[in-house]
Structures are given as C-alpha cells and as structure tokens.
Write an enzyme that holds these catalytic residues in place. Sequence first.
Site, short mmCIF file in Angstrom:
data_model
loop_
_atom_site.label_atom_id
_atom_site.label_comp_id
_atom_site.label_asym_id
_atom_site.label_seq_id
_atom_site.Cartn_x
_atom_site.Cartn_y
_atom_site.Cartn_z
N MET A 27 0.86 -1.20 0.00
CA MET A 27 0.00 0.00 0.00
C MET A 27 0.88 1.23 0.00
O MET A 27 1.86 1.29 0.75
CB MET A 27 -0.86 0.06 1.27
CG MET A 27 -1.98 -0.92 1.29
SD MET A 27 -2.84 -0.82 2.86
CE MET A 27 -1.70 -1.61 3.98
N GLU A 165 -1.35 -5.31 -12.59
CA GLU A 165 -2.13 -4.07 -12.49
C GLU A 165 -1.87 -3.11 -13.66
O GLU A 165 -2.14 -1.93 -13.59
CB GLU A 165 -1.84 -3.38 -11.15
CG GLU A 165 -2.87 -3.62 -10.07
CD GLU A 165 -3.01 -5.07 -9.57
OE1 GLU A 165 -2.14 -5.91 -9.89
OE2 GLU A 165 -3.99 -5.36 -8.88
N TYR A 167 1.06 -2.23 -14.87
CA TYR A 167 2.31 -1.49 -14.78
C TYR A 167 3.32 -2.00 -15.81
O TYR A 167 3.04 -2.91 -16.60
CB TYR A 167 2.87 -1.58 -13.36
CG TYR A 167 2.10 -0.74 -12.36
CD1 TYR A 167 2.03 0.65 -12.48
CD2 TYR A 167 1.42 -1.33 -11.29
CE1 TYR A 167 1.33 1.42 -11.57
CE2 TYR A 167 0.71 -0.57 -10.37
CZ TYR A 167 0.67 0.81 -10.52
OH TYR A 167 -0.03 1.58 -9.62
N ARG A 215 4.42 -10.42 -8.59
CA ARG A 215 2.97 -10.18 -8.65
C ARG A 215 2.54 -10.26 -10.10
O ARG A 215 2.95 -9.45 -10.93
CB ARG A 215 2.64 -8.83 -8.02
CG ARG A 215 1.17 -8.61 -7.90
CD ARG A 215 0.79 -8.06 -6.55
NE ARG A 215 -0.62 -7.73 -6.53
CZ ARG A 215 -1.12 -6.62 -6.03
NH1 ARG A 215 -0.31 -5.71 -5.51
NH2 ARG A 215 -2.40 -6.41 -6.04
N CYS A 338 -14.04 1.05 1.72
CA CYS A 338 -14.62 2.31 1.23
C CYS A 338 -13.64 3.15 0.41
O CYS A 338 -14.05 4.01 -0.36
CB CYS A 338 -15.12 3.13 2.41
SG CYS A 338 -13.78 3.64 3.52
N CYS A 342 -7.87 5.86 2.45
CA CYS A 342 -6.61 5.26 1.96
C CYS A 342 -6.40 5.67 0.50
O CYS A 342 -5.74 6.66 0.22
CB CYS A 342 -6.59 3.75 2.19
SG CYS A 342 -8.06 2.87 1.63
N LYS A 566 -21.58 17.80 -13.48
CA LYS A 566 -21.92 16.39 -13.67
C LYS A 566 -22.33 15.77 -12.33
O LYS A 566 -21.56 15.85 -11.36
CB LYS A 566 -20.70 15.66 -14.25
CG LYS A 566 -20.93 14.20 -14.54
CD LYS A 566 -19.82 13.61 -15.38
CE LYS A 566 -18.63 13.22 -14.53
NZ LYS A 566 -17.60 12.49 -15.22
N GLU A 657 -20.31 18.42 4.24
CA GLU A 657 -19.27 17.44 3.90
C GLU A 657 -18.94 16.49 5.04
O GLU A 657 -17.82 16.03 5.18
CB GLU A 657 -17.99 18.16 3.43
CG GLU A 657 -18.15 18.68 2.02
CD GLU A 657 -17.19 19.79 1.70
OE1 GLU A 657 -16.10 19.80 2.26
OE2 GLU A 657 -17.57 20.65 0.89
P1 NAP Z 1 -24.33 16.24 0.01
O1 NAP Z 1 -23.37 15.29 -0.57
O2 NAP Z 1 -23.88 17.57 0.48
O3 NAP Z 1 -25.48 16.44 -1.07
C1 NAP Z 1 -26.58 17.21 -0.85
C2 NAP Z 1 -27.39 17.34 -2.14
O4 NAP Z 1 -28.47 18.14 -1.89
C3 NAP Z 1 -26.61 17.93 -3.27
O5 NAP Z 1 -26.90 17.22 -4.45
C4 NAP Z 1 -27.15 19.36 -3.34
O6 NAP Z 1 -27.05 19.68 -4.70
C5 NAP Z 1 -28.55 19.22 -2.81
N1 NAP Z 1 -29.03 20.38 -2.08
C6 NAP Z 1 -28.40 21.15 -1.18
N2 NAP Z 1 -29.19 22.11 -0.71
C7 NAP Z 1 -30.38 21.97 -1.32
C8 NAP Z 1 -31.61 22.65 -1.25
N3 NAP Z 1 -31.78 23.71 -0.46
N4 NAP Z 1 -32.61 22.25 -2.04
C9 NAP Z 1 -32.46 21.20 -2.85
N5 NAP Z 1 -31.32 20.51 -2.96
C10 NAP Z 1 -30.29 20.89 -2.20
O7 NAP Z 1 -25.07 15.60 1.24
P2 NAP Z 1 -25.70 14.17 1.41
O8 NAP Z 1 -25.98 13.52 0.12
O9 NAP Z 1 -26.80 14.38 2.37
O10 NAP Z 1 -24.56 13.39 2.09
C11 NAP Z 1 -24.13 13.77 3.39
C12 NAP Z 1 -22.69 13.44 3.58
O11 NAP Z 1 -22.50 12.05 3.58
C13 NAP Z 1 -21.83 14.01 2.48
O12 NAP Z 1 -20.67 14.54 3.01
C14 NAP Z 1 -21.53 12.83 1.65
O13 NAP Z 1 -20.29 12.97 1.00
C15 NAP Z 1 -21.53 11.71 2.65
N6 NAP Z 1 -21.85 10.47 1.96
C16 NAP Z 1 -20.91 9.92 1.20
C17 NAP Z 1 -21.19 8.80 0.50
C18 NAP Z 1 -20.13 8.16 -0.34
O14 NAP Z 1 -20.43 7.44 -1.22
N7 NAP Z 1 -18.88 8.41 -0.10
C19 NAP Z 1 -22.43 8.23 0.55
C20 NAP Z 1 -23.42 8.82 1.34
C21 NAP Z 1 -23.10 9.96 2.03
P3 NAP Z 1 -27.52 21.05 -5.34
O15 NAP Z 1 -27.24 22.10 -4.30
O16 NAP Z 1 -26.72 21.17 -6.58
O17 NAP Z 1 -28.96 20.86 -5.63
FE1 SF4 Z 2 -10.55 0.06 4.48
FE2 SF4 Z 2 -9.35 2.20 3.41
FE3 SF4 Z 2 -11.91 2.34 4.14
FE4 SF4 Z 2 -9.99 2.11 6.00
S1 SF4 Z 2 -10.31 3.82 4.59
S2 SF4 Z 2 -11.94 1.03 5.95
S3 SF4 Z 2 -8.52 0.82 4.94
S4 SF4 Z 2 -11.01 1.03 2.56
#
Ligand code: NAP
Ligand code: SF4
Length: 674
Positions: A27, A165, A167, A215, A338, A342, A566, A657
């Site tokens: 890693m 991978e 490389y 590998r 996830c 990392c 996007k 966030e």
């Molecule tokens: P988010 O990522 O901040 O998204 C919120 C969404 O709501 C955006 O699409 C935003 O886009 C929209 N929005 C914001 N204000 C709005 C309003 N007043 N009216 C209508 N739409 C509005 O928040 P989340 O989806 O609730 O997720 C929460 C946190 O969990 C985030 O930090 C996210 O990264 C995390 N999370 C991550 C994952 C992952 O796969 N890594 C999965 C789930 C959650 P517009 O403002 O463009 O409309």
């Molecule tokens: Fe696993 Fe990386 Fe997620 Fe930690 S951050 S749980 S090491 S995938």
Amino acid sequence: MTEYPHLLAPLDLGFTTLRNRVLMGSMHTGLEERGDWNRVAEFYAARARGGVGLMVTGGMAPNREGGVFPGAAGLFSDQDIANHRGVTDRVHDAGGRIAMQILHAGRYAYGPDCVAPSAVKSPISPFVPNALDEAGIEKQIGDIVTAAVRARAAGYDGVEVMGSEGYFLNQFLVTHTNRRTDRWGGSYENRMRLPIEVVRRVRAAVGDDFILIYRLSMIDLVPDGSTWEEVVRLAREIEKAGATILNTGIGWHEARVPTIATSVPRRAFAWVTRKLMGEVGVPVIASNRINSPEVAEGVLAEGCADMVSMARPFLADPDFVRKAAEGRADEIAPCIACNQACLDHTFSGKISTCLVNPRACYETELVIAPAGVAKTVAVVGAGPAGLSAALTAAERGHRVTLFDKAGALGGQLNMAKKVPGKEEFRGLVDWFATMVARAGIDLRLGCEAGVKDLKDFDEVIVATGVVPRDPGIPGQDAPNVISYVDLLAGGARAGRRVAVVGAGGIGFDVAEYLVTGASPAEDLAAWKAEWGVSDPERDRGGLASGGPHTEPALREVTLLQRKAEKPGKRLGKTTGWIHRAALKMKGVKMLSGVNYERITPEGLEISFGEARENPALIAADTIVLCAGQLPQRGLADGLAAEGIAAHVIGGAEKAAELDAKRAIEQGTRLAAKL
Ligand code: NAP
Ligand code: SF4
C-alpha cells in the site's frame, strides 16, 4: 485449537519459514516521500507486532522515469538505504518480516519522461510514453536489479517485483500496449521475455536466500488482455527464473471493472487464483476483498491459495492476526473497503490513513495514552463520532456513559448498511457494539439525554448528528413526498417512478437502493454478470464476450441536482465512477442545473437555468428528498444556555461534507486529549 488452522500455519519457503499465511499487501502510504522515517518505521513495526507473517512495502521506484509520480520514493542513495535500514531493523526487532516492492509504473508514471514498450497512451494518463530502445530496456532491467540489491543492503527479507495491475512489466505482455517487432514484442515468447529476464537477473544478483515475490496479473480485465494459457505459461517461466512466491494481481488500473471497492463481493477473485494452484510448485497468494479471518481461512481451506494477501485490513487494524490467533476476531476493526481515507487520499496527494482507524499512518502523532486523571465522561449520540469518542475515552481509563435516543447504536451507519453494495457497514456497526460492550461503557439506548442529565459529568461530548435539510419545495408536504430517512430507516415505500431531489452521496445511495433488488455484492455470479467478468480461460483477459448484463431496475428513477456540474462529480475519487456506472447500467436518468418549481400529485415540476426555462414534469409516484443536512444543535445550544461546557463534534458541529471518516477522526482526536 484455533479457528483458523490454515491461516495460522507456518509457510516453509525452504531457506526460511514465515510464521503464518498472512501477507500484508503493498500500500502506498505517502510517508516515505515526506521523509519522516520514524513514522514509517512505527507504521510497519506496529503491524509486525500485530503478528502478520510477511509485509510488502508501498511501491518503490527503481528509477525516476518509472516512479508513479514525480518524486516517488526509491532506494537511490546511501542515505535512502540507511533510512530504510531504520525501518527493517524496527520490523525485525518486533518479530516481523518485510519485503520491498519494486514498482516500475511504465506508461502509468505521471510525467512526460515515462517509458513503455510502445508509445501508446493510457486512458488514465495524460502522457504519451516514450517507446524504449534496446539500450533503454537494458537500463530498466539494470535499475530494477539495482533496487533489489539495495533492498537487500537495507535489510529487507525480500522484494516483490510488481508485474501486474497494468504497470511496466505487464505492459510488455499484451499486444494492446506492446506493438514492438523486435525480440521484446510480437510472439508471446517475446512479450514475456522482459518479466522473465527481470526475475532471472534479480535472483542472480540477490542470491538464493532472499524472498522474491512476483505479482502476476491473473485476470487483466481489459480488452486484449492475456489468455489463461499465457498466464500459466508466464507463471511457470517466472518460477523457473527464480521467484519464491507468486502473488495475484487483479485487473489493470484502467479496467472498467471494480476490483477492490466495497460493492465487490468478498473474495471475489479467489477462484482465479485457485486455477493456478497445481500449475506451479511455488506458493501462490490470493488477493482482493479478503477482509476477515473467516474469509481468509475459507480461501485457504478450500485450496484457492497457499497464502492470502490483505492490505487495507491492516490499515483498519494492525493487530488483525494477533486478535484472530487469540480468539478475539470480533474485536478486529473491519476494513469496509470504502477507499475514503486510503486510496482516495493517495490519489489526492495526502497521507493514507483509515476511516475506521485514524491512527493508521499517524501512529507517532495520534497516541492513545492512559489518562492522568480518570474522569466521568458523557457522550450524547452513538453515531460514528460519539462511538469513537466513547471508545477512545474508555480506552484511556475514563468512565464513559453513552446516550442515544435511538434503540440501536450506529446512527447514520444504520442507513448506509441498508444500501445495496454497502453491506460492509453492518460489520462496522457490529464491531462498534462489541467494542462498546467490552470497554465497559454504560450504554443508555432509547434515552434522550437532556441538559439536567449531563450537568454532573466532568466532560460532556455532544455528537447528536444531523437533521435533513428542508429544501422548501412548494407542495413537498404531500403524501407522495418522503425523506431519505423515511425510506432507509422508517420503512416508507416508494412507488414505481421516483424522483430523487439531491445527487450527493445520499442521493446516489438512495437511487441505488431504489433500483436494485438482491444485492450483487452478496452474489458473486450476479456481480460477475453485472460487470462482465468472465473466466480468462474462456475470454481473453476475463472480459465476457457478451459484455455486462445487469438485472432490470426495480424502478424508474430520476436523480436531480441544482448545480450545473456532472452529478456524482464530488463522490469518492476512486469510487465515484463505480456509482455513476452502476446507476447508468440501471437506466437512472440524471439531470443537473434544475430548479425545483413545485410538487404535484403527478410528480416534480422543474425548470432549467437562471432564467427558469424549459419547464418539464418529472412524472413520479414518489419524490425522495436527499437535499443534504444541517447540524442537530438543540442539545448543544441548551447546554450553552445553562453555562455547561461541552465539546460538540461530528455533524452536530458541522454538517457540510460530513462523513464517517471525519466523524470518527474527530471523535478519536478529541477523546485522545480529554
Ligand atoms: P451532500 O453530498 O452535500 O449532497 C446534498 C445534495 O443536496 C446535493 O446534491 C445538493 O445539490 C442538494 N441540495 C443542497 N441544498 C439543497 C436545497 N436547499 N434544495 C435542494 N437541494 C439541495 O449531502 P448528502 O448527500 O446528504 O450526504 C451527506 C454526507 O454524507 C456528504 O458529506 C456525503 O459525501 C456523505 N456520503 C458519502 C457517501 C459516499 O459514497 N462516499 C455516501 C453517502 C453519504 P444542489 O445544491 O446542486 O442541488
Ligand atoms: Fe478500508 Fe481504506 Fe476504508 Fe480504511 S479507509 S476502511 S482501509 S477502505
């Protein structure tokens, strides 16, 4: 008698014996490039103390042109050798063994000086590589051999030659990247000459009593990849050339098939490694999505491999092997695959760490030491922030009471675990529950702590989380509108046509939940079909000739956002493409730059742009609101009004966030100082 007899059995390599069958896979941590060698040494020493059989370092460049990025670490000078010696000494003192990976990136090297068999640009790099001439190839071989010799001088127990991978060495093997007509290209015999020559010369230079892992890409997952016959032929030749162990590589980096993400079923590629068993005499290692002792034991017991490689699980828990051996497997902090802390960090130029274990790569800085004075600590909210704070405080000797108004701990993690492809979150919630019980924390579930319940504690931590943001769309109070909480936690049902308001992480998760029936993450055959993965014995490179085949979507879903960018652009750096591709395969429509005009019984009325043009109706039976979140600050404000000092963490402090990574890190860091 251990539950893991195969996993914990020693492995005799002839000139040396490994203490068990567990390899910590390579890693990139980012620590070597920063030059804090005490920190590098402690990272590996902690894992050596945790009982792993053999570790492989992050990839070390054999020369400047082969480095993954400009400034990539390698053994270029005597000082480099001395620095690495500090690491190997500490590992050996801790009873561990360590091999250095030699990684020549070829056309994946991020720089205009990158070299490759032919001048064929990779789809994941902006640089066209320089095609090597005969002298250039000779130089690369020489540099790789020199790196191996220096690794030995630095005290390593061996090297891993990175041949998979996609490389450098892998690039010679397939016609897509090797268009040469000299003795290094054309026939397969010519194309495999370089990897074999590298292994032969490394072996000759380092002597017989030095571990040499190769590998090998067993399933390329790219068009025009190797056939199975070629894989077996190469494996045999690599063995003859002097490899001690063959490790499994799965998929080129440019492959459009996920190989390690959380939605990939556990041990999804063990069947590929199994095909090589019996074809070679040296031990073979299985890799990818093996993340618990049970899974690893199964892989070995079923004869899929002689050894297992796990990489990220050792970020999540350095004591993985020791806990398994001591019958405490349920205490192993699980890697949920996830990539958030990392690989996403690596690709953003940050030091790698772990969502579940923020101490990973921060061992010397984030120290959990016994508290000078044992205090009473109240933690309100048993989501990831509160749980981490409670566990860390208890570990330090504080007396912790953990309140949550819900009937179960886990907070938002309980919603994540309902999403198809996020089943690993179940294990994380279970682990938290186990650890809370073992730590003797006074857990008060179903208990909404008020200001007066908290006033007698020495320390109060408020981790009450978030509430969904109200998007204020006219008509949203109608019965055809629900929030993501109603859907994922409240058991609300959605109709056949659904509009999802908000395309953030949760909007994407909700769309996945709405369109997916049985989760392919729990059904290997379905997952392989969905991504078009086939047996490399049937289809070159393991890409199904008929292409991917996904099950029809359960619902017609439209995912919307106001921003003109996007959708999904801000999802995880290494995993966002998987979510976008998965929804595309299910026919989910994505719209950006919309205004939400009103909700009617017919659906969601929208327009586009600042001028509110092109009005349209998204015909929908259900509208799900996923418009982000706001801090749940009621308790924090109440405490402040009464003059009671409190630490406010996680979503309760800042909802923007927020994710489990930030929540866990913040909880741990706060409690480490209380
Ligand atoms: P988010 O990522 O901040 O998204 C919120 C969404 O709501 C955006 O699409 C935003 O886009 C929209 N929005 C914001 N204000 C709005 C309003 N007043 N009216 C209508 N739409 C509005 O928040 P989340 O989806 O609730 O997720 C929460 C946190 O969990 C985030 O930090 C996210 O990264 C995390 N999370 C991550 C994952 C992952 O796969 N890594 C999965 C789930 C959650 P517009 O403002 O463009 O409309
Ligand atoms: Fe696993 Fe990386 Fe997620 Fe930690 S951050 S749980 S090491 S995938």
